[in-house]
Design an enzyme around this catalytic site. Structure first.
Site, PDB file in Angstrom:
ATOM      1  N   ASP A  32       0.866  -1.179   0.000  1.00 34.66           N
ATOM      2  CA  ASP A  32       0.000   0.000   0.000  1.00 34.66           C
ATOM      3  C   ASP A  32       0.904   1.230   0.000  1.00 34.66           C
ATOM      4  OD1 ASP A  32      -2.101   1.720   0.216  1.00 34.66           O
ATOM      5  OD2 ASP A  32      -2.549   1.252   2.318  1.00 34.66           O
ATOM      6  N   ASP A  40      -3.281   2.415  -5.769  1.00 29.02           N
ATOM      7  CA  ASP A  40      -2.023   2.407  -5.008  1.00 29.02           C
ATOM      8  C   ASP A  40      -1.907   1.215  -4.065  1.00 29.02           C
ATOM      9  OD1 ASP A  40      -3.882   3.187  -3.026  1.00 29.02           O
ATOM     10  OD2 ASP A  40      -2.291   4.226  -1.938  1.00 29.02           O
ATOM     11  N   GLU A  41      -2.587   0.133  -4.391  1.00 25.68           N
ATOM     12  CA  GLU A  41      -2.653  -0.967  -3.437  1.00 25.68           C
ATOM     13  C   GLU A  41      -2.814  -2.286  -4.187  1.00 25.68           C
ATOM     14  OE1 GLU A  41      -5.806  -1.988   0.034  1.00 25.68           O
ATOM     15  OE2 GLU A  41      -5.827   0.014  -0.769  1.00 25.68           O
TER      16      GLU A  41
END
Ligand code: MG
Length: 351
Positions: free
Chosen positions: A8, A102-103
């Protein structure tokens, strides 16, 4: 051994802004919410200290921290940076499940045999993301998605943590029960009413106590509280980017030499787009200098394309813009990539 990694990015949008604008570093930065009615899309860690959170109304954020700097989000740019992050993941494994921009979960069961392997891969990935993209990520690792995700969050920002199977209960038990995925505010308040505040209390409670509050799901919740989760990492086999990279035997010292290789690589990227029936929205350039610092630059095109000349030109421009500020050129790796892949140049069906 089942080895799942959850990665993350830390305060992603805000960190990208701080990376690109040095004057924002160390200051409370809020992305989004520039209009009075807007909401916060992301907040830097400096802004979070004031209690600012994403999805909060901008007016509230302004009250909490009047000196916060509000920045308009650049979402096409964040998508291009995200493509670079996912490219780092793809160097480790094909089995990647993107959860958001973003993960992602990575399944490393094939390549990992010991805890030391896992930690080394996690450390290396963080190092790559930091040196190539100038961003920090938190990495949580465990035998399941459930625990890996809680682990990355536990050690944020810039975290790296591995929870071996035998430590799962010790890790989960003290956490507030609301942290458990699937326990929303209403379930949490039902559990609080019967005296259950932690994940450990949920795990150890007799089923008769839980059933009135949780109904048929009581057993499933208890399994989750024990960290039991065999969900697989569902990799999207869809291709997110195409790239060509060349490590040179000898360093290149002139822009002409660099441009020659860029022409070749961009041509190969265009060729592969054609073979796959795809068009690209974004081009990337990567240059590693003799001192091993790596620069990556990207540019979003006006339209999706695969024509070799039109792919090459913006990459050459990125290289020239870079060269203008170099006192001495010394390059040992060159990479050209394309991302934002679509099947039709004029439709928004991003792969
Ligand atoms: Mg994040």
């Amino acid at each position: 051994m089942r080895a799942i990694m959850h990665v993350d990015m830390d305060a992603f949008f805000a960190s990208v802004e701080q990376r690109d604008h040095p004057d924002l570093r160390g200051r409370p930065v809020v992305v989004g919410g520039s209009s009075q009615r807007g909401v916060v899309a992301a907040a830097s860690y400096e802004a979070r200290k004031f209690g600012i959170r994403s999805a909060m109304p901008a007016a509230v954020a302004r009250k909490l921290c009047p000196e916060a700097i509000f920045v308009k989000g650049r979402h096409a740019h964040y998508r291009a940076v995200s493509a670079g992050v996912f490219e780092c993941f793809a160097r480790i494994t094909d089995c990647i499940e993107g959860i958001s921009i973003d993960e992602a979960y990575l399944d490393l069961s094939q390549q990992v045999h010991t805890q030391a392997d896992m930690l080394a891969i996690g450390r290396q990935l963080k190092q790559t993301i930091s040196s190539e993209l100038g961003l920090s990520a938190s990495v949580g690792m465990a035998g399941s998605k459930l625990v890996a995700k809680l682990a990355s969050d536990y050690d944020k920002p810039d975290g790296l943590i591995w929870i071996p199977d035998e430590a799962v209960q010790r890790f989960l038990d003290p956490m507030p029960v609301s942290r458990l995925p699937g326990v929303g505010p209403s379930t949490a308040s039902k559990l609080h009413d019967i005296g259950i505040l932690t994940i450990g209390q949920l795990r150890l409670s007799p089923l008769e106590l839980l059933t009135p509050a949780l109904g048929n799901h009581a057993v499933a919740y208890q399994a989750r509280a024990a960290g039991l989760d065999d969900r697989a990492v569902k990799s999207e086999r869809k291709r997110r980017s195409i790239s060509q990279e060349t490590t040179l035997n000898e360093e290149l010292h002139t822009l002409d030499d660099i441009e020659r290789i860029i022409h070749q690589q961009a041509g190969q990227c265009a060729e592969r787009l054609l073979q796959k029936g795809l068009f690209a929205r974004t081009v990337h350039l990567k240059l590693r200098s003799a001192g091993f610092s790596t620069l990556t630059r990207s540019r979003t095109l006006d339209a999706a394309m695969r024509d070799p000349e039109r792919i090459t030109k913006p990459v050459i421009e990125l290289a020239r813009a870079w060269a203008r500020y170099q006192t001495r050129i010394s390059v040992r790796l060159i990479g050209v990539g394309v991302s934002g892949l679509v099947q039709h140049p004029d439709r928004d069906d991003l792969l």
